[in-house]
Structure formats: structure tokens, C-alpha cells
Design a protein around this motif. Structure first.
Motif, PDB file in Angstrom:
ATOM      1  N   ALA A 373       0.897  -4.516   1.331  1.00 25.18           N
ATOM      2  CA  ALA A 373       0.251  -5.727   1.399  1.00 25.18           C
ATOM      3  C   ALA A 373       1.068  -6.955   1.917  1.00 25.18           C
ATOM      4  N   GLU A 374       2.490  -6.998   1.496  1.00 26.66           N
ATOM      5  CA  GLU A 374       3.432  -7.842   1.575  1.00 26.66           C
ATOM      6  C   GLU A 374       4.086  -7.785   2.989  1.00 26.66           C
ATOM      7  N   GLY A 375       4.094  -6.854   3.485  1.00 26.96           N
ATOM      8  CA  GLY A 375       5.169  -6.324   4.891  1.00 26.96           C
ATOM      9  C   GLY A 375       4.062  -5.938   5.878  1.00 26.96           C
ATOM     10  N   CYS A 376       2.683  -5.568   5.835  1.00 29.30           N
ATOM     11  CA  CYS A 376       1.995  -5.202   6.925  1.00 29.30           C
ATOM     12  C   CYS A 376       0.691  -5.720   6.792  1.00 29.30           C
ATOM     13  N   PRO A 377       0.172  -6.415   8.087  1.00 30.26           N
ATOM     14  CA  PRO A 377      -1.156  -7.219   8.084  1.00 30.26           C
ATOM     15  C   PRO A 377      -2.123  -6.047   8.506  1.00 30.26           C
ATOM     16  N   LEU A 378      -2.530  -5.296   7.772  1.00 31.08           N
ATOM     17  CA  LEU A 378      -3.386  -4.259   8.022  1.00 31.08           C
ATOM     18  C   LEU A 378      -5.060  -4.727   8.327  1.00 31.08           C
ATOM     19  N   ARG A 379      -5.694  -3.987   8.917  1.00 33.12           N
ATOM     20  CA  ARG A 379      -6.937  -4.097   9.418  1.00 33.12           C
ATOM     21  C   ARG A 379      -7.873  -2.863   8.970  1.00 33.12           C
ATOM     22  N   LYS A 380      -7.180  -1.691   8.841  1.00 32.27           N
ATOM     23  CA  LYS A 380      -7.876  -0.650   8.400  1.00 32.27           C
ATOM     24  C   LYS A 380      -7.019   0.151   7.293  1.00 32.27           C
ATOM     25  N   LEU A 381      -7.759   0.491   5.970  1.00 28.00           N
ATOM     26  CA  LEU A 381      -7.195   1.057   4.992  1.00 28.00           C
ATOM     27  C   LEU A 381      -7.901   2.012   4.274  1.00 28.00           C
ATOM     28  N   ASN A 382      -7.532   3.341   4.149  1.00 26.68           N
ATOM     29  CA  ASN A 382      -8.140   4.686   3.648  1.00 26.68           C
ATOM     30  C   ASN A 382      -7.432   4.931   2.524  1.00 26.68           C
ATOM     31  N   LEU A 383      -7.808   4.833   1.055  1.00 29.60           N
ATOM     32  CA  LEU A 383      -7.210   5.180  -0.025  1.00 29.60           C
ATOM     33  C   LEU A 383      -8.029   6.267  -0.827  1.00 29.60           C
ATOM     34  N   CYS A 384      -8.785   6.868  -0.133  1.00 31.59           N
ATOM     35  CA  CYS A 384      -9.833   7.935  -0.878  1.00 31.59           C
ATOM     36  C   CYS A 384      -8.938   9.098  -1.530  1.00 31.59           C
ATOM     37  N   GLY A 385      -9.118   9.006  -2.657  1.00 33.62           N
ATOM     38  CA  GLY A 385      -8.240  10.005  -3.744  1.00 33.62           C
ATOM     39  C   GLY A 385      -7.060   9.805  -4.082  1.00 33.62           C
ATOM     40  N   CYS A 386      -6.592   8.710  -3.838  1.00 31.86           N
ATOM     41  CA  CYS A 386      -5.470   8.107  -4.415  1.00 31.86           C
ATOM     42  C   CYS A 386      -5.755   7.867  -5.932  1.00 31.86           C
ATOM     43  N   GLN A 387      -5.486   8.761  -6.821  1.00 27.69           N
ATOM     44  CA  GLN A 387      -6.087   8.378  -8.073  1.00 27.69           C
ATOM     45  C   GLN A 387      -5.012   7.562  -9.078  1.00 27.69           C
ATOM     46  N   LEU A 388      -4.017   7.085  -8.608  1.00 26.91           N
ATOM     47  CA  LEU A 388      -3.116   6.334  -9.558  1.00 26.91           C
ATOM     48  C   LEU A 388      -3.529   4.714  -9.170  1.00 26.91           C
ATOM     49  N   ILE A 389      -4.181   4.395  -8.280  1.00 26.76           N
ATOM     50  CA  ILE A 389      -4.361   3.148  -7.844  1.00 26.76           C
ATOM     51  C   ILE A 389      -5.391   2.553  -8.895  1.00 26.76           C
ATOM     52  N   THR A 390      -4.882   1.291  -9.007  1.00 24.06           N
ATOM     53  CA  THR A 390      -5.774   0.508 -10.053  1.00 24.06           C
ATOM     54  C   THR A 390      -6.140  -0.796  -9.188  1.00 24.06           C
ATOM     55  N   ASP A 391      -7.028  -1.723 -10.231  1.00 26.48           N
ATOM     56  CA  ASP A 391      -7.118  -3.140  -9.657  1.00 26.48           C
ATOM     57  C   ASP A 391      -6.041  -3.692  -9.353  1.00 26.48           C
ATOM     58  N   ASN A 392      -4.802  -3.696  -9.689  1.00 25.56           N
ATOM     59  CA  ASN A 392      -3.779  -4.302  -9.601  1.00 25.56           C
ATOM     60  C   ASN A 392      -3.095  -3.846  -8.085  1.00 25.56           C
ATOM     61  N   GLY A 393      -3.225  -2.977  -7.530  1.00 28.08           N
ATOM     62  CA  GLY A 393      -2.904  -2.461  -6.253  1.00 28.08           C
ATOM     63  C   GLY A 393      -3.807  -3.185  -5.255  1.00 28.08           C
ATOM     64  N   LEU A 394      -5.186  -2.862  -5.575  1.00 27.70           N
ATOM     65  CA  LEU A 394      -6.052  -3.580  -4.624  1.00 27.70           C
ATOM     66  C   LEU A 394      -6.278  -5.043  -4.629  1.00 27.70           C
ATOM     67  N   THR A 395      -5.829  -5.563  -5.634  1.00 26.41           N
ATOM     68  CA  THR A 395      -5.547  -7.188  -5.775  1.00 26.41           C
ATOM     69  C   THR A 395      -4.597  -7.477  -4.751  1.00 26.41           C
ATOM     70  N   ALA A 396      -3.468  -6.763  -4.667  1.00 24.66           N
ATOM     71  CA  ALA A 396      -2.433  -7.181  -3.801  1.00 24.66           C
ATOM     72  C   ALA A 396      -2.876  -7.013  -2.140  1.00 24.66           C
ATOM     73  N   ILE A 397      -3.642  -5.846  -1.995  1.00 25.43           N
ATOM     74  CA  ILE A 397      -4.353  -5.806  -0.602  1.00 25.43           C
ATOM     75  C   ILE A 397      -5.283  -6.868  -0.419  1.00 25.43           C
ATOM     76  N   ALA A 398      -5.918  -7.312  -1.300  1.00 27.29           N
ATOM     77  CA  ALA A 398      -6.778  -8.212  -0.940  1.00 27.29           C
ATOM     78  C   ALA A 398      -6.245  -9.515  -0.632  1.00 27.29           C
ATOM     79  N   ARG A 399      -5.328 -10.009  -1.374  1.00 26.62           N
ATOM     80  CA  ARG A 399      -4.564 -11.188  -1.062  1.00 26.62           C
ATOM     81  C   ARG A 399      -3.570 -11.042   0.071  1.00 26.62           C
ATOM     82  N   GLY A 400      -3.149  -9.783   0.473  1.00 19.66           N
ATOM     83  CA  GLY A 400      -1.919  -9.806   1.531  1.00 19.66           C
ATOM     84  C   GLY A 400      -2.687  -9.462   2.751  1.00 19.66           C
TER      85      GLY A 400
END
Length: 511
Positions: A373-400
């Protein structure tokens, strides 16, 4: 529809551009293309001059008589030999012919067509036509000297047919073959006679060996695209031949070639500096060290796809990140040894990354997402099945990543409404979201999401146990641009169904 098929069909309607008050009649000199399928009403209209319709032999004969300058024809329906013969006799300028699931005809029909308009053909595709044998390919070789594109899927063609094509169609630039009856002799002929070949796709070949790729490499020096699907007898030697001889290679896809090992990819890294796209699917013998060579030698690489490559770990991807800084697309599926270390390296080195897929990469966590989130200005992201991810990780993506337009967060069991609220606030450009199998997401979270994501066009929310008909109704009422909503049918109220019937898709639970 059955009654319509029994009667002689009308001529295609071609007056889309007619001026007001005046209907343009079918011109014998106009150039256009026709697509015919068995279910014309299911086919969406196009913006170009392609008419989608369904004709019998009688209709094809009428078409041939009225449209002498027809250039492109695509058939996917039941047509007999008379229809193809009529096209050959009437449409001498035909340059592009595509036959798929064409039943009712035989070699005789195609041969007659090629005799009449083979000189003008530049592109020919034949797939899933059980009637076709080497006789048709002999006609291609005899009557189509200007052919540049050939796509062939056939269970009945053998070496002789492909050899005839190679000898007669020496201007071929693009060749796609799926011929289980052909072997080394066929591809040796391609290498000997088709020196202009640029793109080669070999699918489900069970009889050819490294000998074939050696011939291709020796004769086709302009090769830029190579696809090898389920070619089980090929080994590392094949890619060594190609890498040493085809220095213009830009796109390589290897799928299910289980005898290729680490050395195969090392040759590519050493000898193909212009490689732009690399795709490896079910290559269980390729190890991390192969990517060291790719990172060193293929600095222009922009797209990397890895699926079911079980021996590849973070170290391999760190080599890529450090050496291929122009990377824009990264896709990894079932990378069970890949985690945050690789993502941190990509974030530090690949500032042009726009698309990332990490399906079922179970070692990826919030730390890796925060770095991305800090280094790459993403337009498409697929995290299906990455079960360690929590709200904190997606919050970083949403803000970055405010420019995100596609997001798949399905099968993330630890995320909840907070993540959706952050996405709704930070990703205002979002058009496509999938969040199926997310047990902690509720109607409240969906409300926060759609409050900000007003551009949403597609949404999948199946098997979210805490989402009810209220949440579904909220999405429908809040997203004016919505085109598709996949949900369980029992969660759709009658009012919602009346309001958004065309955009609803239901999960088939009775199978």
C-alpha cells in the motif's frame, strides 16, 4: 426459435448508419463482416460492422450472392457443404474465416471454399469441427499462399496435413495448434518452411519431443511469443534451443510441461533479455535459483504469472523484484511458500506495479499488504484465500491505493465491517468487488461500502452468513451503475427482485 430456424432466414440487416429518412440498401461493394451462431439473441451487439445472426445453407447462399465483398466470416452453427461452397463462389475477397462447432459439413465443403477464395485468406481458424481431416489441410497448403494466421484444433489431423500447410503457407506469422495426432515431423516442417513465424502456441501434444523445438528454434528466428500447454515430453533442452536462437522472445507461457526443470528457465534468463511476460503453470520442478537468472537477465519483464509452482519461495520473487523493476503485473496462485518478504521487496523495488493477484498464498499477512500500500499505486488486487489478512491489512490498502478499481477479498475469514468501511471511504473508484465466504461481514459493513463506492458495477457476496436481504437491498438501492450482483436467491426480497431483476445472478445450489 425452432420455427424461425425451419424457415428460410432473412438477409442480414446492415443499415445501421443510414441517414434519417433514408434507408441504406445492402451494397455489393461495401466491406463488412458477419458472425453466425446458433443463439443469435444471446449475443450482444457490437459497435463495429459485425452482424450477428443465424443462417442455414440457403441464407449463406443469399449472403454470398448479395455481399460479394465480404471480408470476415465467423460461423458457429449447423452448416452443410452447400453453404461453404456458396461462400467460396460468391465471396472471393474473404480474408478472415473462423469455423467453430460447425457441424453438418465435411472436408468437401471447406476444400471447395478454399479453392475459390484461398488466395485472399489471411486468417483461418478451425476448432471443434469433428469432420476435418488432413484433406482440408492439404487444401489450405495448396490454395492459401498468403495465410498469416492459422488456429487449428483437431483430433483427426496428422503429420501430413500440418506438413502441407508448412510447405504451402510460408508467410505464416501466428500458428496455434492442438493436434494430438501430429508429432515431430509436423513441427520440423514448420521450422523448415515458416521462417516468418512470430507467435507459436502448441497445445496438448503427446507425440513431439525436444527435436521439434530444436527445429522451430533453428528456422523461426523472429519468434516473439511461445506457448507450451501440456507438452509432456519436452525437457529443459527445448527451452535452451529456443533461448539461444530466438533472441526476440518477449512472451513465454509454460503450462503443465512437467519434465521442465530449473535449467529450462535459467536458459531464458541468460539468453532472452527482451522478455516482457512470463507465465508458469504447474511447473513443480522449477526451483528458486531459476529466478536468479531471470532477475539478472530480463530487466524489462513486466508481467509474471505463477500457478501451482510448489517449489518457489520468497527468495525467487526477491530476485525478480530486485532485477525486474519495470514489473506492472504480478499474479501468484497457490504459492504456499510465498509470504511478506516477497511483497516487501516488490514494494521497495517495483514502483510501477498496478495489478497483484495473491490467491491462496497463506503466508501473506497484514505486514506485506502495508508495504504494498505504501509503495505501489495498485488498481487491481486479488487476495482470495489469504487467510492471515485482517481489517488492518485492508485498511492500509484502502488508505494507500485510492485508484483501486478491482478488489477480491473472498475467503478472508478475519475481515469484518471495519475493512469495508475503510474501503468505502478510501477507494472511491472501485467498480468490481468480490467478498464471498466472509463470515464476519454484515449488512452494516455493506452499507458503509456502498456509501462511498458509487461507481460499483459488479459485486459478489455469496456465503456471507451475516448478510441478509437488507444488505442486498442496500447494494441495489445505493449503486446506480450496478450491472451484476451475485448472491443467494433466498436473500433477495420480492421488492429487490422487481427493482433490480436484470442485474441479479443467483448461485446454483441444487447441483
Amino acid at each position: 426459435m425452432a420455427a424461425a430456424a425451419a424457415a428460410a432466414p432473412p438477409m442480414p440487416h446492415l443499415d445501421r448508419a443510414a441517414s434519417p429518412g433514408r434507408r441504406r440498401r445492402m451494397s455489393r461493394s461495401s466491406n463488412f463482416s458477419v458472425h453466425m451462431s446458433p443463439f443469435p439473441l444471446d449475443q450482444p451487439g457490437s459497435d463495429n460492422e459485425t452482424e450477428r445472426t443465424c443462417l442455414t445453407d440457403v441464407g449463406l447462399a443469399n449472403l454470398a450472392r448479395g455481399c460479394r465483398r465480404l471480408e470476415k466470416l465467423s460461423l458457429a452453427c449447423y452448416i452443410g457443404d452447400p453453404g461453404l461452397i456458396a461462400i467460396g463462389e460468391g465471396c472471393k475477397l474473404l480474408s478472415n474465416l473462423n469455423l467453430r462447432f460447425v457441424e453438418g459439413t465435411t472436408d468437401e465443403g471447406l476444400i471447395a471454399l478454399l479453392k475459390n477464395c484461398g488466395q485472399s485468406l489471411v486468417s483461418l481458424g478451425v476448432a471443434t469441427c469433428a469432420w476435418m481431416t488432413d484433406a482440408s489441410l492439404h487444401a489450405v497448403g495448396s490454395h492459401c499462399p498468403n495465410l498469416e494466421i492459422l488456429s487449428l484444433e483437431s483430433d483427426h489431423t496428422k503429420n501430413e496435413g500440418v506438413i502441407s500447410v508448412a510447405k504451402g503457407c510460408r508467410l505464416l506469422k501466428t500458428l496455434k495448434l492442438q493436434c494430438i495426432g501430429a508429432g515431430d515431423e509436423a513441427l520440423e516442417a514448420i521450422g523448415s518452411y515458416c521462417s516468418f513465424l512470430e507467435s507459436l502456441s502448441l497445445n496438448n501434444f503427446e507425440r513431439f519431443t525436444d527435436r521439434s523445438l530444436s527445429s522451430i528454434a533453428n528456422g523461426c528466428k523472429h519468434l516473439t511469443d511461445l506457448i507450451l500447454n501440456d507438452c509432456h515430453l519436452l525437457t529443459d533442452r527445448s527451452l535452451e534451443f529456443v533461448a539461444r536462437s530466438c533472441k526476440k522472445l518477449a512472451r513465454l507461457k509454460i503450462n503443465g510441461c512437467q519434465n521442465m526443470e530449473t535449467a529450462a528457465l535459467e536458459h531464458i534468463g541468460r539468453w532472452c533479455p527482451g522478455l516482457l511476460e512470463l507465465s508458469l503453470i504447474y511447473c513443480p520442478r522449477i526451483r528458486d535459483s531459476a529466478f536468479m537468472e531471470v532477475g539478472r537477465g530480463c530487466s524489462l519483464l513486466r508481467s509474471l504469472h505463477l500457478v501451482d509452482c510448489s517449489r518457489i519461495s520468497d527468495d525467487a520473487l526477491c530476485y525478480i523484484a530486485q532485477g525486474c523493476k519495470n514489473l506492472t503485473e504480478l499474479s501468484i496462485r497457490r504459492g504456499y511458500e510465498i509470504g511478506d518478504k516477497a511483497l516487501i521487496s516488490f514494494a521497495e523495488n517495483c514502483k510501477s506495479l498496478r495489478e497483484i493477484t495473491l490467491q491462496f498464498c497463506e503466508r501473506v499477512s497484514d505486514a506485506g499488504l502495508a508495504a504494498i500500500a505504501e509503495g505501489c499505486p495498485l488498481r487491481k488486487l486479488n487476495l482470495c484465500g489469504c487467510q492471515l489478512i485482517t481489517d488492518n491489512g485492508l485498511t492500509a490498502i484502502a488508505r494507500g491505493c485510492p485508484d483501486l478499481v478491482f478488489l477480491d477479498i473472498s475467503v478472508l475469514r478475519l475481515i469484518g465491517d471495519m475493512a469495508l468501511a475503510e474501503i468505502g471511504e478510501g477507494c472511491l473508484q472501485l467498480k468490481d468487488i468480490a467478498l464471498s465466504h466472509c463470515p464476519e461481514v454484515t449488512d452494516v459493513g455493506l452499507g458503509h461500502l456502498v456509501r462511498g463506492c458509487l461507481l460499483l458495477q459488479s459485486c459478489q457476496i455469496v456465503y456471507c452468513r451475516r448478510v441478509s436481504s437488507t444488505g442486498v437491498a442496500t447494494i441495489v438501492s445505493s449503486c446506480p451503475k450496478l450491472k451484476r450482483l451475485l448472491v443467494e436467491e433466498w436473500k433477495v426480497s420480492e421488492r429487490t427482485r422487481r427493482r433490480a431483476g436484470p442485474v441479479l445472478s443467483f448461485l446454483c445450489t441444487g447441483l
